[in-house]
Design an enzyme around this catalytic site. Structure first.
Site: not given
Ligand code: AHR
Length: 520
Positions: A204, A327
């Site tokens: 991110e 994710e």
């Molecule tokens: O999954 C939790 C958080 O969500 C992770 O650390 C991040 O990459 C995202 O914002």
């Protein structure tokens, strides 16, 4: 924050009409129209040093009374083997961009304690101490690799781009992959090489990973991936992709990369789109409207895939780069966690299982585009497959979806037309189909709460010799498993009638099914 605002702003527009006419669902399977091979990696997982994921979830320690394999919770390993878990991304998440891998190697008693990235979040802010707040580094690279080996999945490491250097990254690759005895770091490893292929270059990077612009990040990505030691391991680099619908991130990154040299596309294995569909209501308590609202937000994943794919194609005309959606999941608000330090810990209900099914089916239908995906996160966290605290352990309804869907691994996805009414943008009935030899697997979700759905499947280009089916359903979309009732939600056999090129079954309200067909 940006993501939360976006979700809140879009929520109102997504609320769907209240009543849908009861109807039949039908699927036409076009056996001769292949989409691509479903990589097992699209059923991957994500493990971050966050709350109760690593400490309490995975790592119980070698001296623990909790059954363990070299300190790793045994019940978790056994359950992961059963679903043929293919891949684990580690150590974050946002944590990755603050992690010094050297802290987690060598004798455990000598490893430093470090403040965890998440120390000020949620209940951790008020805690005095604990492993979620001050990481003892008991679980480092060797422990993670042992976990992968025991659980049977490949490792995927996210490198630190925000606070680490390209040199640190190269050294971590050296530590993991150098032949034994070849380098000092390879020798320090003390085991056979780990041969790690998948490397995330930051996380991110538009947010917690450094607040870069896509153009700035593109430069950093080039710098980090230049002349990395190979040791004959086919390294696969995964740059930090967009935050949900942010097409400017995709455009800016690829434009800058290709402007420098189109050949640099060869450095990109997967594009790490992140998408959390957020929440509606609470994790366990929600209205029917909130149920439909969240499912509707979850299926936006399909639009995200196609819209970013179009942008990527402007710079990568042959579409060499696929998605690594590392994710995804439903991120509910706090309140259902089984221990206070389980930051973002949430009970998974049947609603979450439907989200998992709808999402995995989207990945299968786009098998030509999606090469990897990682549900966030494995245990005691967002959209988890498992909940564990001390000696207690359970599998959530999500787990059963991954178990039912594993038969798609390495199957050829074929086109299928799922026809049923829609509730706004949400299909009442949707799914995916794959074929391996004479075995066909069809998975699907029925999203309506009001009653059952009779379904007719028609095979085009083949006939069925026999079939069996499993269904995951409960008396409420809020149904979930608890330590006292760990089998409250679990799959059961579902009747399926077979006649030539037709199959018939009935799906209960808010259910997920798998139909396994032997083709004639
Ligand atoms: O999954 C939790 C958080 O969500 C992770 O650390 C991040 O990459 C995202 O914002």
């Amino acid at each position: 924050m940006q993501r939360r605002n976006f979700l809140a702003a879009s929520a109102g527009a997504l609320v769907a009409p209240r009543a849908i006419q009861a109807a039949n669902g039908s699927v036409t399977v076009l056996l001769n129209e292949q989409i691509g091979t479903i990589s097992p990696l699209v059923h991957g997982h994500f493990v971050e040093h966050l709350g109760g994921v690593v400490y309490d979830g995975i790592w119980v320690g070698e001296g623990s009374k909790i059954p363990n394999i070299a300190g790793i919770r045994k019940s978790l390993v056994d359950a992961l083997r059963k679903i043929q878990a293919p891949l684990f991304r580690w150590p974050g998440g946002c944590f990755a961009d603050s992690y010094d891998w050297r802290d987690g190697i060598g004798p455990r008693e000598k490893r430093p304690k470090r403040v965890n990235f998440w120390e000020r979040s949620g209940a951790l802010a008020k805690m005095e101490g604990g492993k979620a707040k001050y990481d003892p580094n008991e679980f480092g690279t060797n422990e993670f690799m042992r976990f992968c080996q025991e659980a049977g999945g490949k490792p995927y490491i996210a490198a630190n781009l925000r606070s680490g250097t390209a040199r640190d990254f190269n050294d971590w690759v050296d530590y993991c992959n150098a032949p034994s005895g070849a380098t000092t770091l390879g020798t320090q490893r003390g085991t056979a090489p780990f041969n790690v292929e998948f490397w995330g270059i930051g996380n991110e990077s538009w947010g917690c990973g450094g607040d870069f612009t896509p153009e700035e990040y593109s430069v950093e990505f080039r710098r980090f991936t230049s002349w990395v030691p190979r040791f004959n391991v086919p390294l696969k680099f995964i740059p930090a992709g967009p935050n949900g619908p942010d097409l400017n991130w995709s455009r800016g990154f690829f434009q800058a990369l290709v402007r420098k040299s189109p050949g640099l596309l060869n450095r990109v294995w997967g594009w790490a789109l992140h998408y959390y569909c957020g929440t509606a209501g609470g994790p366990v308590e929600f209205s029917n409207d909130e149920y439909y609202e969240l499912l509707t937000r979850a299926v936006r994943m399909e639009d995200l895939i196609t819209s970013h794919w179009t942008v990527m194609g402007e710079y990568d005309r042959e579409h060499r780069v696929k998605f690594a959606i590392d994710e995804w999941g439903a991120w509910h608000r706090a309140g259902s966690e089984v221990a206070p330090h389980h930051l973002f810990g949430q009970i998974g209900t049947m609603r979450d299982a439907l989200i998992a099914a709808l999402t995995l089916d989207i990945f299968h239908r786009h098998a030509d585009k999606v090469a990897m995906a990682n549900v966030a996160q494995l245990i005691n966290c967002i959209h988890s497959l498992f909940i564990a605290h001390e000696d207690k352990f359970l599998v959530t309804p999500n787990y059963h979806v991954f178990d039912m869907y594993k038969d798609h691994h390495n199957g050829k996805a074929v086109r299928s037309v799922f026809a049923a009414p829609r509730r706004g943008k949400l299909g009442v009935f949707d799914g995916s189909v794959s074929v391996q030899g004479n075995k066909l697997v069809l998975t699907c979700a029925h999203t309506e709460l009001s009653g059952p759905l009779p379904v007719e499947i028609t095979l085009t280009g083949g006939t069925a010799r026999s079939a069996s089916a499993l269904v995951l359903a409960a008396d409420s979309p809020k149904a979930h498993n608890t330590f006292d009732r760990p089998e409250n939600v679990k799959p059961r056999a579902l009747k399926v009638e077979v006649s030539g090129d037709k199959l018939r079954l009935e799906m209960p309200p808010a259910s997920v099914a798998r139909v396994s067909v032997e083709l004639g």
